[in-house]
Design a protein around this motif. Structure first.
Motif, PDB file in Angstrom:
ATOM      1  N   ILE A  36       0.839  -1.207   0.000  1.00 56.81           N
ATOM      2  CA  ILE A  36       0.000   0.000   0.000  1.00 56.81           C
ATOM      3  C   ILE A  36       0.870   1.251   0.000  1.00 56.81           C
ATOM      4  CG2 ILE A  36      -1.704   1.324   1.316  1.00 56.81           C
ATOM      5  CD1 ILE A  36      -2.805  -1.361   2.331  1.00 56.81           C
ATOM      6  N   THR A  37       1.986   1.203   0.735  1.00 57.75           N
ATOM      7  CA  THR A  37       2.921   2.332   0.751  1.00 57.75           C
ATOM      8  C   THR A  37       3.468   2.609  -0.646  1.00 57.75           C
ATOM      9  OG1 THR A  37       3.589   1.872   3.039  1.00 57.75           O
ATOM     10  CG2 THR A  37       5.098   3.183   1.699  1.00 57.75           C
ATOM     11  N   LEU A  38       3.865   1.543  -1.342  1.00 57.07           N
ATOM     12  CA  LEU A  38       4.360   1.704  -2.716  1.00 57.07           C
ATOM     13  C   LEU A  38       3.259   2.258  -3.620  1.00 57.07           C
ATOM     14  CD1 LEU A  38       6.462  -1.562  -3.255  1.00 57.07           C
ATOM     15  CD2 LEU A  38       7.273   0.710  -2.599  1.00 57.07           C
ATOM     16  N   PHE A  39       2.047   1.736  -3.448  1.00 59.53           N
ATOM     17  CA  PHE A  39       0.934   2.151  -4.306  1.00 59.53           C
ATOM     18  C   PHE A  39       0.581   3.620  -4.085  1.00 59.53           C
ATOM     19  CE2 PHE A  39      -3.661   2.836  -4.732  1.00 59.53           C
ATOM     20  CZ  PHE A  39      -3.834   2.543  -6.082  1.00 59.53           C
ATOM     21  N   TRP A  40       0.417   4.028  -2.818  1.00 61.55           N
ATOM     22  CA  TRP A  40      -0.012   5.399  -2.534  1.00 61.55           C
ATOM     23  C   TRP A  40       1.071   6.413  -2.881  1.00 61.55           C
ATOM     24  CZ3 TRP A  40      -4.572   7.270  -2.210  1.00 61.55           C
ATOM     25  CH2 TRP A  40      -5.631   6.531  -1.687  1.00 61.55           C
ATOM     26  N   ASN A  41       2.311   6.122  -2.486  1.00 58.19           N
ATOM     27  CA  ASN A  41       3.385   7.077  -2.778  1.00 58.19           C
ATOM     28  C   ASN A  41       3.695   7.122  -4.269  1.00 58.19           C
ATOM     29  OD1 ASN A  41       4.680   8.308  -0.203  1.00 58.19           O
ATOM     30  ND2 ASN A  41       4.337   6.172   0.356  1.00 58.19           N
ATOM     31  N   LEU A  62       6.217  17.640  -2.017  1.00 59.93           N
ATOM     32  CA  LEU A  62       5.503  16.426  -1.628  1.00 59.93           C
ATOM     33  C   LEU A  62       5.916  15.247  -2.501  1.00 59.93           C
ATOM     34  CD1 LEU A  62       3.336  15.110   0.134  1.00 59.93           C
ATOM     35  CD2 LEU A  62       1.621  15.857  -1.530  1.00 59.93           C
ATOM     36  N   GLN A  63       6.166  15.499  -3.761  1.00 60.45           N
ATOM     37  CA  GLN A  63       6.634  14.462  -4.680  1.00 60.45           C
ATOM     38  C   GLN A  63       7.987  13.908  -4.218  1.00 60.45           C
ATOM     39  OE1 GLN A  63       7.308  15.832  -8.745  1.00 60.45           O
ATOM     40  NE2 GLN A  63       6.095  14.124  -9.513  1.00 60.45           N
ATOM     41  N   ASN A  64       8.866  14.794  -3.794  1.00 64.11           N
ATOM     42  CA  ASN A  64      10.160  14.361  -3.269  1.00 64.11           C
ATOM     43  C   ASN A  64      10.005  13.574  -1.973  1.00 64.11           C
ATOM     44  OD1 ASN A  64      12.832  15.543  -4.634  1.00 64.11           O
ATOM     45  ND2 ASN A  64      11.156  16.977  -4.996  1.00 64.11           N
ATOM     46  N   LEU A  65       9.056  13.982  -1.128  1.00 61.85           N
ATOM     47  CA  LEU A  65       8.804  13.255   0.112  1.00 61.85           C
ATOM     48  C   LEU A  65       8.277  11.852  -0.181  1.00 61.85           C
ATOM     49  CD1 LEU A  65       8.767  13.388   3.224  1.00 61.85           C
ATOM     50  CD2 LEU A  65       6.398  14.176   3.050  1.00 61.85           C
ATOM     51  N   SER A  66       7.397  11.727  -1.162  1.00 64.43           N
ATOM     52  CA  SER A  66       6.872  10.416  -1.536  1.00 64.43           C
ATOM     53  C   SER A  66       7.977   9.520  -2.077  1.00 64.43           C
ATOM     54  CB  SER A  66       5.764  10.571  -2.583  1.00 64.43           C
ATOM     55  OG  SER A  66       4.615  11.164  -2.023  1.00 64.43           O
ATOM     56  N   PHE A  67       8.868  10.086  -2.878  1.00 63.18           N
ATOM     57  CA  PHE A  67      10.007   9.317  -3.385  1.00 63.18           C
ATOM     58  C   PHE A  67      10.883   8.834  -2.233  1.00 63.18           C
ATOM     59  CE2 PHE A  67      14.539   9.421  -4.643  1.00 63.18           C
ATOM     60  CZ  PHE A  67      14.536   8.368  -5.545  1.00 63.18           C
ATOM     61  N   CYS A  68      11.134   9.711  -1.258  1.00 62.68           N
ATOM     62  CA  CYS A  68      11.930   9.360  -0.093  1.00 62.68           C
ATOM     63  C   CYS A  68      11.252   8.260   0.720  1.00 62.68           C
ATOM     64  CB  CYS A  68      12.152  10.599   0.766  1.00 62.68           C
ATOM     65  SG  CYS A  68      13.145  10.314   2.247  1.00 62.68           S
ATOM     66  N   ASP A  69       9.924   8.338   0.869  1.00 62.84           N
ATOM     67  CA  ASP A  69       9.176   7.321   1.609  1.00 62.84           C
ATOM     68  C   ASP A  69       9.270   5.954   0.938  1.00 62.84           C
ATOM     69  OD1 ASP A  69       8.362   8.963   3.661  1.00 62.84           O
ATOM     70  OD2 ASP A  69       6.462   9.514   2.726  1.00 62.84           O
ATOM     71  N   ILE A  70       9.200   5.940  -0.386  1.00 61.58           N
ATOM     72  CA  ILE A  70       9.341   4.676  -1.118  1.00 61.58           C
ATOM     73  C   ILE A  70      10.724   4.072  -0.883  1.00 61.58           C
ATOM     74  CG2 ILE A  70       9.566   3.687  -3.445  1.00 61.58           C
ATOM     75  CD1 ILE A  70       7.318   5.517  -4.356  1.00 61.58           C
ATOM     76  N   CYS A  71      11.743   4.898  -0.984  1.00 62.25           N
ATOM     77  CA  CYS A  71      13.124   4.410  -0.793  1.00 62.25           C
ATOM     78  C   CYS A  71      13.344   3.917   0.627  1.00 62.25           C
ATOM     79  CB  CYS A  71      14.109   5.523  -1.126  1.00 62.25           C
ATOM     80  SG  CYS A  71      14.140   6.010  -2.859  1.00 62.25           S
ATOM     81  N   PHE A  72      12.852   4.658   1.599  1.00 58.98           N
ATOM     82  CA  PHE A  72      13.062   4.294   2.994  1.00 58.98           C
ATOM     83  C   PHE A  72      12.348   2.985   3.334  1.00 58.98           C
ATOM     84  CE2 PHE A  72      12.781   5.866   7.658  1.00 58.98           C
ATOM     85  CZ  PHE A  72      13.912   5.137   7.970  1.00 58.98           C
TER      86      PHE A  72
END
Length: 311
Positions: A36-41, A62-72
């Motif tokens: 779900i994290t991958l899907f939403w971000n 926010l786009q950069n934050l989503s990219f960071c969340d996916i990587c983390f």
């Protein structure tokens, strides 16, 4: 500084739990959270990319934050999921320190990004006429270069110190991830200098971010108090609620994790905190913005409508 003991070739991660009956349910739960994290971000990144109305500095950040969340999340979740279903719970010495390095790197990016997002809200609310100039794409790119540069330098300094740690009697990390408190607890070195370095690092990035956030919101509140209309006050402040929610979640967990002595280190509480900041927060960030932001919801409806009508 004394050279660390590099005879250790691998570590054993004890995992999230040692109760066999919980392994499969936890595997299913955290697999769903990760997907779900991958899907939403990923969806947030795609939505901001394809919708011209979202091509603003706030959504760029926010786009950069989503990219960071996916990587983390991708740094932590696969190894954690493997520990639930595999007998082999080892991680190589290099793999452990790679995970530690990028864990610090992405945490720093999240921390500093929240500060830049607060600055963006300050400019948008307090100086709306200069917003497009102050937060131009060039300026946004420069801010992001600064964020990544500080995170890169900070994580490099910490990892250079931690490479000097010695591990003598055991290589079992009582955790599901290689992170600094767990390695300090395992090491047979005198960890006082490493605790100071880690504390200074966390304080450095945290102080920069918190001061920026506090100053931004002092100015924002000052501007809001000058608005006499209750509707205007609510509309102006509502644009900040999503960001404030994210700030509260992130800094609450970080302060609990790092700004305390290792004498109070608790394996169980640290595992819960690690699950929250590495898996739950990356899941919640895009949900907070998508569910509470009208522009995102409108863009999502438009994208779904186009998808349905074109099929």
């Amino acid at each position: 500084m004394e050279e660390g003991n590099h005879s250790v070739t691998e570590f054993i991660l004890s995992g999230l739990t040692d109760r066999p009956e919980l392994l499969v349910p936890l595997f299913v739960l955290f697999l769903l959270i990760y997907l779900i994290t991958l899907f939403w971000n990923g969806g947030m990144i795609l939505l901001i990319t394809i919708d011209p109305r979202l091509h603003t500095p706030m959504y760029f950040l926010l786009q950069n934050l989503s990219f960071c969340d996916i990587c983390f999340s991708s740094l932590i979740a696969p190894k954690m999921l493997q520990s639930f279903i595999s007998e082999k719970k080892s991680i190589s010495y290099t793999g452990c320190y790679t995970q530690l390095y990028f864990g610090i790197f992405f945490q720093d990016i999240q921390c500093l990004l929240l500060a830049v997002m607060a600055y963006d809200r300050y400019v948008a609310i307090s100086n709306p006429l200069l917003y497009s100039v102050t937060m131009s794409r060039l300026h946004c790119n420069q801010l992001m270069v600064g964020v990544y540069g500080v995170a890169l330098a900070d994580s490099m300094i910490i990892i250079c110190f931690f490479l000097q740690l010695s591990f003598c009697s055991s290589n079992v990390i009582k955790h599901f991830v290689c992170e600094s408190p767990a390695l300090l607890a395992l090491s047979c070195s005198d960890t006082s200098i490493y605790e100071i370095v880690l504390f200074a690092s966390v304080c450095y990035t945290t102080v920069i971010s918190v001061v920026t956030i506090l100053l931004s919101y002092v100015c924002i509140i000052s501007t809001i108090l000058q608005i006499h209309s209750a509707e205007g006050w609510h509309k102006t402040f509502s644009t900040c609620t999503c960001h404030l929610t994210m700030v509260a979640m992130f800094y609450g967990t970080q302060l609990f994790m790092y700004l305390r002595p290792t004498s109070s280190y608790s394996m169980d509480t640290d595992k819960i905190a690690s699950v929250f900041y590495s898996l739950v927060i990356p899941l919640l960030n895009p949900l907070i913005y998508s569910l509470r932001n009208r522009e995102v919801k409108d863009a999502l409806r438009k994208a779904i409508y186009k998808l349905v009508t074109s099929s």
